[in-house]
Design an enzyme around this catalytic site. Structure first.
Site, PDB file in Angstrom:
ATOM      1  N   ASP A   1      -8.942   0.640   4.843  1.00 57.44           N
ATOM      2  CA  ASP A   1      -8.230  -0.499   4.107  1.00 57.44           C
ATOM      3  C   ASP A   1      -9.169  -1.450   4.252  1.00 57.44           C
ATOM      4  O   ASP A   1      -9.714  -1.487   5.402  1.00 57.44           O
ATOM      5  CB  ASP A   1      -6.602  -0.191   4.526  1.00 57.44           C
ATOM      6  CG  ASP A   1      -5.590  -0.499   3.204  1.00 57.44           C
ATOM      7  OD1 ASP A   1      -6.530  -1.671   2.034  1.00 57.44           O
ATOM      8  OD2 ASP A   1      -4.832   0.247   2.624  1.00 57.44           O
TER       9      ASP A   1
ATOM     10  N   GLU B   1       1.618  -5.401  -2.176  1.00 57.50           N
ATOM     11  CA  GLU B   1       2.024  -5.530  -0.776  1.00 57.50           C
ATOM     12  C   GLU B   1       2.144  -6.385   0.326  1.00 57.50           C
ATOM     13  O   GLU B   1       1.703  -7.252  -0.623  1.00 57.50           O
ATOM     14  CB  GLU B   1       0.691  -4.709  -0.174  1.00 57.50           C
ATOM     15  CG  GLU B   1      -0.331  -4.924  -0.062  1.00 57.50           C
ATOM     16  CD  GLU B   1      -1.761  -4.563   0.177  1.00 57.50           C
ATOM     17  OE1 GLU B   1      -1.375  -4.160   1.271  1.00 57.50           O
ATOM     18  OE2 GLU B   1      -2.269  -4.034  -0.456  1.00 57.50           O
TER      19      GLU B   1
END
Length: 827
Positions: free
Chosen positions: A317, A510
């Site tokens: 990520d 997020e």
């Protein structure tokens, strides 16, 4: 298997799901998966030959993924970059309104550069994108409901059709790799990424995972096919207290059967890439600590590549390697040795390449591990049949971004009717209807995060030329019988036959979306304007229909009590007409579109009823998993008990001031030269005053900080609308703390203030200048005279001359004054 785990799985098997689901016994180990993409001996031989002809620098280049803001086509050529990506809010030439042709031109430029290197065999670059619910970074693309709504729809075949449409839209912009599907099974709805999950039930995730991958990838022969990504491996949805990047405390059995459930069909369908997760895993049942997933060799290599037989590649990520202890954004031999194949290193990619080459040369990373990683990357690229982006039949075509009828149908299917006392819904379209609420005419709110920008903030209705708000959908159906007032002020409810209130959460993604341990699930505590607008229209003799636009179930008893009917609309995307289709009867007076959605997440009946998941012991939600009324069902919800508590649901000694999950508590402002500016939610915006400039930066995580440049007197502060008390649990040995990176030392006085009382801090800012991230802790007694029961500005930094510093994670922490590195009054 533990008795508790066995009870859970027995209960889960008994829970309702799709009629086609076959019940199977819980797994006791990670399964062997036979993927849909079969090994090809000729392809493998070609891969071996290419790898054999590559230099170390070329191999490491192939393992590197850079952000388009930081890497030009010439960089791709010079450094042999294997991949580029655009993060949320990143567009060609920084242009939010870039056309498909603009995207395609840049994609062609990257491809041409990759094919113009001095490598013996040219290897095409692959571009990855977060196309989360449509090609959602591109203006004008159809935006589907977020995954939580798709879970409520219970329609695998339309999910596959949606994935096919997404692939086509992505190929229209010249991109051939999608970071989807998200296979998280969310266990605590406080997590800010709950809406990215199909369900708390692993079986719905399992039902959707394979068809989603098949829809994206096809057989790699069609011009609409793209490479899929199963993410985030593994356990991202199960962190303690729903904390983003937190610790998953599941047992091994739970990790296999709950959090692993989506990966087996995704890999079976041939998913070619897997993205590692930010979270850690600690098995509390055994005490085994697996650590951060990005450095977890057991899970990445032994399980995923070994037991499950995955032969594609694992990508990190965003700056994910920095999560591994001892690593940074530009260096992590531990992650590569653990099984990471491609490293998403958006900004520091040049340093990463240099560091990784050196680590291979000095033996910290075996060359065999590098060769394996590159082999996997090349295998996927060859399977994907990568060609010059403009050769696709969809390339550059705006029409290829559109799938509005499909999205509209999925919106209809996703709506869940929680309450319909008195059979208010559906409403006749020939009645006079008052529409209220902030979300009725807000594309930003109904599309949510991962829409044009990362957090979905700073989006205007005009940014969506091919979409309709819910209000626009109602007006299209009922014309001038619809009257809108956002706050219900200045209108007489008695003039109307019914009221539709469209309320809910604002956009987030997020980090920003987390509900921290100091808060609870009560929606009205975070969005009091929604309660206010319902109070303004309820109890006046007209039925009130509430449409709740949100990324998760929330405690909303007070809102339900003010509503005759209540519809969970989740985050429906660009097609607001799909909501109107269901709310309003047809012109013939009959039901226009049925309401069929069923909860894929349990709905809480108290402000701290979390975690709450079907199969739990003593499972007692307000509305159970699988619940959803239809227009033929009569069930009275009645009046519900209300809890106005503001107490947090978690264990914490932290009072947040400014961080990713609590930014709204104390908005940030800057002031200089008699001018004042509010720093809004747009993470791409910059702000300038006579002696101050502010831009978004990274201190700990992506875009988490504000970088402030002083050239003269001025200040930045966090300030609430009115004074608030600091909780008693933070004033005990408490300290004001914040993380900062001082890029340029102060050229004059610097003061940090709380409650109007200042502490001189220039010496500390000088001491840490140029030394990277530092956490500052100032004991509360240093702010002598500050009234901690009435604090409207818990943080202000004032400088008189040159200074450059980035701030984040500003909070008041109980007990922190006792830490050895805390600054006390005597200092």
């Amino acid at each position: 298997m533990t008795p508790r785990m066995n009870r859970y799985l027995v209960a889960l098997v008994a829970a309702p799901l799709l009629a086609t689901t076959a019940h199977t016994a819980p797994l006791t180990d990670w399964p062997k998966i036979q993927g849909a993409v079969a090994p090809d001996a000729q392809l493998e031989a070609r891969v071996r030959a290419i790898v054999a002809g590559m230099t170390l620098e070329q191999k490491v280049g192939q393992m590197t993924q850079a952000e388009i803001k930081q890497a030009t086509p010439e960089d791709v050529r010079k450094y042999y970059l294997g991949s580029v990506l655009n993060g949320g809010g990143s567009w060609p030439k920084g242009n939010k309104y870039a056309t498909p042709a603009d995207w395609l031109a840049l994609a062609d430029a990257y491809y041409d550069a990759s094919m113009g290197t001095d490598m013996h065999t040219k290897v095409p670059v692959i571009w990855g994108i977060d196309a989360m619910h449509g090609n959602s970074n591109v203006m004008g693309a159809t935006l589907f409901p977020h995954n939580i709504g798709l879970g409520a729809a219970r329609d695998p075949q339309r999910i596959k059709a949606m994935a096919q449409a997404v692939g086509k839209a992505v190929r229209a912009t010249g991109i051939n790799w999608v970071f989807a599907p998200t296979l998280a099974v969310v266990r605590d709805d406080r997590w800010g990424r709950t809406y990215e999950s199909f369900s708390e039930d692993p079986r719905i995730v399992q039902q959707y995972a394979g068809v989603y991958v098949a829809g994206l990838q096809g057989d790699f022969r069609d011009d609409a096919n793209v490479v899929a990504t199963a993410k985030h491996y593994i356990g991202d949805g199960g962190t303690d207290q729903g904390k983003d990047r937190g610790v998953n405390r599941a047992t091994r059995e739970q990790m296999i059967n709950i959090h692993g459930a989506g990966y087996y069909p995704a890999l079976r369908a041939g998913a070619q890439t897997v993205m590692a997760s930010y979270n850690s895993w600690r098995d509390d049942a055994t005490g085994k600590d697996y650590g951060k997933m990005h450095g977890n060799g057991e899970l990445l290599t032994a399980v995923l590549k070994g037991k499950m037989g995955f032969d594609g590649f694992v990508v990190t990520d965003w700056n994910g390697i920095a999560e591994v202890p001892g690593c940074g954004n530009d260096s992590c031999p531990q992650a590569i040795n653990a099984g990471i194949d491609m490293v998403m290193v958006p900004d520091d990619w040049k340093k990463f390449i240099a560091n990784t080459v050196a680590q291979v040369q000095d033996g910290r990373i075996p060359l065999a591990r590098i060769d394996d990683a590159v082999t996997r990357i090349l295998r996927v690229k060859l399977r994907a049949n990568l060609k010059r982006p403009s050769t696709s039949v969809h390339a550059g075509k705006p029409d290829a971004l559109q799938a509005r009828e499909l999205a509209r149908k999925l919106v209809q299917e996703s709506l869940v009717l929680l309450k319909n006392d008195g059979g208010t819904l559906p409403l006749a379209r020939d009645r006079n209807i008052l529409v209220v609420g902030k979300s009725a005419d807000s594309m930003a709110n109904q599309t949510g995060g991962w829409t044009l920008t990362w957090q979905g903030t700073d989006n205007k209705n005009s940014d969506f030329p091919n979409g309709d708000t819910i209000l626009a959908g109602l007006r299209a159906a009922a014309g001038d019988r619809i009257v809108y007032s956002a706050d219900a002020q200045g209108v007489n409810v008695a003039d109307f036959d019914a009221v539709i209130a469209v309320i809910g959460e604002g956009p987030y993604a997020e980090g920003d979306g987390d509900i921290g341990p100091a808060a609870n699930l009560r929606h009205s505590a975070r969005y009091p304007e929604d309660l206010a607008v319902l109070k303004a229209v309820a109890g006046q003799g007209r039925p009130v229909v509430t449409v709740f636009v949100a990324g998760r179930p929330l405690y909303a008893n007070d809102l339900l009590n003010l509503s005759d009917s209540f519809v969970a609309a989740w985050l429906p995307g660009s097609e607001g007409r799909g909501v109107a289709d269901v709310l309003l009867r047809g012109a013939n007076g009959k039901v226009n579109a049925p309401i069929t959605g069923k909860l894929s997440f349990s709905w809480p009946k108290s402000v701290c009823q979390t975690p709450l998941n079907v199969g739990d012991q003593a499972y007692a939600p307000l509305f159970a998993y699988g619940y959803g009324l239809d227009y033929g069902t009569r069930r009275r919800v009645g009046r519900l008990a209300e809890d106005r508590s503001t107490a947090g649901c978690g264990k914490t000694n932290v009072f947040p001031v400014f961080n990713q999950s609590d930014r709204a508590t104390f908005p940030l402002y800057i002031q200089s030269g008699g001018e004042r500016l509010a720093l809004g939610a747009d993470l791409n915006a910059t702000y300038t005053l006579p002696t101050l400039a502010v831009a978004t930066a990274q201190v700990n995580t992506q875009q988490d900080a504000k970088k402030v440049t002083w050239t003269g007197p001025g200040f930045i502060e966090a300030k609430a609308a009115g004074p608030v008390p600091l909780p008693a649990w933070v004033t005990q040995e408490g300290a004001l703390t914040f993380d900062m990176v001082v890029s340029a030392a102060p050229q004059g006085a610097v003061q940090v203030s709380l409650g109007g009382v200042a502490v001189d801090m220039a010496d500390e800012f000088v001491r840490v200048a140029g030394k990277g991230r530092r956490t500052v802790k100032i004991a509360l007694p240093c702010f002598k005279g500050a009234d901690l029961s009435k604090v409207d500005s818990p943080f202000r930094v004032t400088a008189q001359a040159g200074l450059v510093v980035a701030f984040t994670n500003i909070q008041v922490v109980g007990g922190a004054a006792a830490d050895p590195d805390a600054r006390r009054c005597a200092n």
